[in-house]
Design a protein around this motif. Structure first.
Motif, short mmCIF file in Angstrom:
data_model
loop_
_atom_site.label_atom_id
_atom_site.label_comp_id
_atom_site.label_asym_id
_atom_site.label_seq_id
_atom_site.Cartn_x
_atom_site.Cartn_y
_atom_site.Cartn_z
N ALA A 100 0.80 -1.22 0.00
CA ALA A 100 0.00 0.00 0.00
C ALA A 100 0.84 1.28 0.00
N VAL A 101 2.16 1.14 0.14
CA VAL A 101 3.05 2.29 0.23
C VAL A 101 4.25 2.06 -0.69
N ASP A 102 4.62 3.12 -1.44
CA ASP A 102 5.80 3.05 -2.31
C ASP A 102 7.01 3.73 -1.68
N THR A 103 6.75 4.80 -0.91
CA THR A 103 7.82 5.58 -0.31
C THR A 103 7.42 6.00 1.10
N VAL A 104 8.38 5.93 2.01
CA VAL A 104 8.18 6.43 3.36
C VAL A 104 9.02 7.69 3.52
N LEU A 105 8.39 8.72 4.01
CA LEU A 105 9.05 9.99 4.29
C LEU A 105 9.23 10.09 5.79
N THR A 106 10.45 10.42 6.24
CA THR A 106 10.70 10.58 7.67
C THR A 106 11.72 11.68 7.88
N ALA A 107 11.72 12.27 9.07
CA ALA A 107 12.59 13.41 9.33
C ALA A 107 14.07 13.02 9.31
N SER A 108 14.43 11.95 10.00
CA SER A 108 15.85 11.64 10.13
C SER A 108 16.07 10.17 10.44
N LEU A 109 17.32 9.78 10.38
CA LEU A 109 17.70 8.41 10.72
C LEU A 109 17.29 8.08 12.15
N THR A 110 17.52 8.99 13.08
CA THR A 110 17.21 8.72 14.48
C THR A 110 15.72 8.62 14.73
N THR A 111 14.92 9.32 13.94
CA THR A 111 13.47 9.20 14.05
C THR A 111 13.02 7.82 13.62
N PHE A 112 13.61 7.33 12.55
CA PHE A 112 13.15 6.10 11.93
C PHE A 112 13.49 4.86 12.74
N LEU A 131 15.39 3.56 16.50
CA LEU A 131 16.04 3.92 17.75
C LEU A 131 17.38 3.20 17.93
N ARG A 132 17.54 2.09 17.28
CA ARG A 132 18.79 1.33 17.36
C ARG A 132 19.30 1.06 15.95
N ARG A 133 20.61 1.02 15.78
CA ARG A 133 21.20 0.80 14.46
C ARG A 133 20.76 -0.54 13.86
N GLU A 134 20.69 -1.59 14.69
CA GLU A 134 20.28 -2.90 14.16
C GLU A 134 18.85 -2.83 13.63
N GLY A 135 18.01 -2.14 14.36
CA GLY A 135 16.63 -1.98 13.93
C GLY A 135 16.51 -1.21 12.65
N LEU A 136 17.37 -0.23 12.47
CA LEU A 136 17.37 0.57 11.24
C LEU A 136 17.65 -0.31 10.03
N PHE A 137 18.73 -1.08 10.07
CA PHE A 137 19.09 -1.90 8.92
C PHE A 137 18.07 -3.00 8.65
N LYS A 138 17.55 -3.61 9.70
CA LYS A 138 16.54 -4.66 9.52
C LYS A 138 15.29 -4.07 8.86
N SER A 139 14.84 -2.92 9.34
CA SER A 139 13.65 -2.28 8.78
C SER A 139 13.88 -1.86 7.34
N LEU A 140 15.04 -1.26 7.07
CA LEU A 140 15.33 -0.82 5.70
C LEU A 140 15.40 -2.01 4.74
N GLN A 141 15.95 -3.12 5.19
CA GLN A 141 16.02 -4.30 4.34
C GLN A 141 14.63 -4.86 4.07
N GLN A 142 13.80 -4.89 5.09
CA GLN A 142 12.43 -5.36 4.93
C GLN A 142 11.67 -4.47 3.94
N LEU A 143 11.85 -3.17 4.05
CA LEU A 143 11.20 -2.24 3.12
C LEU A 143 11.73 -2.42 1.71
N ARG A 144 13.04 -2.56 1.58
CA ARG A 144 13.64 -2.78 0.26
C ARG A 144 13.08 -4.06 -0.37
#
Length: 122
Positions: free
Chosen positions: A64-76, A78-91
């Motif tokens: 249902a979503v093609d692009t996510v807009l967010t303010a910053s890396l820290t907003t998206f 809270l932890r570096r591991e979570g960032l990469f896991k989420s980005l990979q899932q989205l990719r």
């Protein structure tokens, strides 16, 4: 392109309520000012909650979503591991993420290298 926004405020009381309203307005303005974008929702978490983030990830997984807009890396994330896991899932779901403050997108390869470097400071 279906664009959703994600944000986080410090709490769900007092000044954070105004902060949340301002954030919703900011994202709504950004999305509505792009003629090629269609509104796919605004998801705002308060404090340490991940409820809205999880709802956004679910919508992305449903296609249902093609692009996510967010303010910053820290907003998206809270932890570096979570960032990469989420980005990979989205990719994996064909979803890109645009980080406003860093002027960074996961839509191109140069963004990946910069993202990796920036995230080491989280």
């Amino acid at each position: 392109m279906r664009v959703a926004a994600y944000g986080r405020v410090s709490a769900s009381i007092g000044p954070a309520i105004r902060e949340k309203s301002a954030l919703i307005q900011r994202y709504a303005d950004i999305i509505s000012n792009q003629p090629e974008w269609s509104f796919a929702g605004i998801y705002i978490d308060s404090g340490s909650s991940h409820e809205q983030f999880n709802a956004l990830m679910e919508r992305c997984g449903e296609g249902a979503v093609d692009t996510v807009l967010t303010a910053s890396l820290t907003t998206f994330a809270l932890r570096r591991e979570g960032l990469f896991k989420s980005l990979q899932q989205l990719r994996d779901n064909g979803v890109t993420v645009n980080f406003i403050d860093e002027n960074l997108t996961t839509a191109d390869e140069s963004g990946d290298a910069l993202l990796s470097t920036l995230s080491s400071f989280l």
